[in-house]
Design an enzyme around this catalytic site. Sequence first.
Site, PDB file in Angstrom:
ATOM      1  CE  LYS A  45      12.724  17.012  16.498  1.00 34.59           C
ATOM      2  NZ  LYS A  45      11.958  15.797  16.794  1.00 34.59           N
ATOM      3  CE  LYS A  47      15.650  12.550  15.097  1.00 34.69           C
ATOM      4  NZ  LYS A  47      14.551  12.218  16.028  1.00 34.69           N
TER       5      LYS A  47
HETATM    6  N1  C2G Z   1      12.753   7.427  23.559  1.00 34.13           N
HETATM    7  C1  C2G Z   1      12.940   6.522  24.595  1.00 34.13           C
HETATM    8  N2  C2G Z   1      13.628   5.387  24.367  1.00 34.13           N
HETATM    9  C2  C2G Z   1      14.136   5.121  23.143  1.00 34.13           C
HETATM   10  C3  C2G Z   1      13.933   6.016  22.081  1.00 34.13           C
HETATM   11  C4  C2G Z   1      13.230   7.184  22.313  1.00 34.13           C
HETATM   12  O1  C2G Z   1      12.482   6.751  25.743  1.00 34.13           O
HETATM   13  N3  C2G Z   1      14.838   3.960  22.969  1.00 34.13           N
HETATM   14  C5  C2G Z   1      12.002   8.649  23.844  1.00 34.13           C
HETATM   15  C6  C2G Z   1      12.833   9.920  23.610  1.00 34.13           C
HETATM   16  O2  C2G Z   1      13.644  10.203  24.744  1.00 34.13           O
HETATM   17  C7  C2G Z   1      11.736  10.959  23.394  1.00 34.13           C
HETATM   18  C8  C2G Z   1      10.621  10.146  22.713  1.00 34.13           C
HETATM   19  O3  C2G Z   1      10.913   8.762  22.950  1.00 34.13           O
HETATM   20  O4  C2G Z   1      11.275  11.435  24.655  1.00 34.13           O
HETATM   21  C9  C2G Z   1      10.576  10.405  21.220  1.00 34.13           C
HETATM   22  O5  C2G Z   1      11.853  10.129  20.690  1.00 34.13           O
HETATM   23  P1  C2G Z   1      12.179  10.641  19.192  1.00 34.13           P
HETATM   24  O6  C2G Z   1      11.084  10.244  18.298  1.00 34.13           O
HETATM   25  O7  C2G Z   1      13.598  10.253  18.887  1.00 34.13           O
HETATM   26  O8  C2G Z   1      12.064  12.222  19.366  1.00 34.13           O
HETATM   27  P2  C2G Z   1      13.258  13.289  19.470  1.00 34.13           P
HETATM   28  O9  C2G Z   1      14.019  13.268  18.201  1.00 34.13           O
HETATM   29  O10 C2G Z   1      13.949  13.046  20.744  1.00 34.13           O
HETATM   30  O11 C2G Z   1      12.441  14.665  19.467  1.00 34.13           O
HETATM   31  O12 C2G Z   1      11.027  18.915  21.088  1.00 34.13           O
HETATM   32  C10 C2G Z   1      11.459  17.605  21.465  1.00 34.13           C
HETATM   33  C11 C2G Z   1      11.775  16.775  20.241  1.00 34.13           C
HETATM   34  O13 C2G Z   1      10.700  16.772  19.322  1.00 34.13           O
HETATM   35  C12 C2G Z   1      12.112  15.332  20.646  1.00 34.13           C
END
Ligand code: C2G
Length: 141
Positions: A45, A47
């Site tokens: 990612k 990240k």
């Molecule tokens: N999320 C949300 N609202 C936010 C931030 C995040 O609903 N303000 C949700 C994202 O859409 C995701 C979950 O929280 O469903 C986790 O977000 P992240 O930790 O940013 O994960 P991400 O980088 O999206 O990784 O295989 C899938 C990936 O691992 C998802």
Amino acid sequence: MRTVITYGTFDLFHVGHLNILKRARQMGDRLVVAVSTDEFNLNMKNKVTAIPYADRKAILEQLRCVDLVIPETHWEQKSKDVAKYGVDTFVMGHDWEGKFDFLMPHCKVVYLPRTASISSSEIKLHIASGERTQLRAVMVA
Ligand code: C2G
């Protein structure tokens, strides 16, 4: 037993993460959360997580709405996880809309609206800017 699964990094845990986990848990009797490992975040990612995997996992395991935390080590593990844990519903934020529809033959796929004005990157930028205001996002009931 209706099992729900969701995936994410959950770095710098915030109310946007809490909202989706609570809503996902309300869709079943058990919520499994696959947390991206530090290596997966870095290599797949691009990240760099501020908080190590072990700590992100420990925080999630203490939440009433989370029943099991597993590592997410590669993109392709989702179909196997759905089979292994007997998943009925797969949940992700709508920023992933459509990306996991391939799971539809195996389980319900639900994309939920993201919580506005909060994210791990926004938190980092906000702190770096030296802003003396607060990030205000809405917690769902
Ligand atoms: N999320 C949300 N609202 C936010 C931030 C995040 O609903 N303000 C949700 C994202 O859409 C995701 C979950 O929280 O469903 C986790 O977000 P992240 O930790 O940013 O994960 P991400 O980088 O999206 O990784 O295989 C899938 C990936 O691992 C998802």
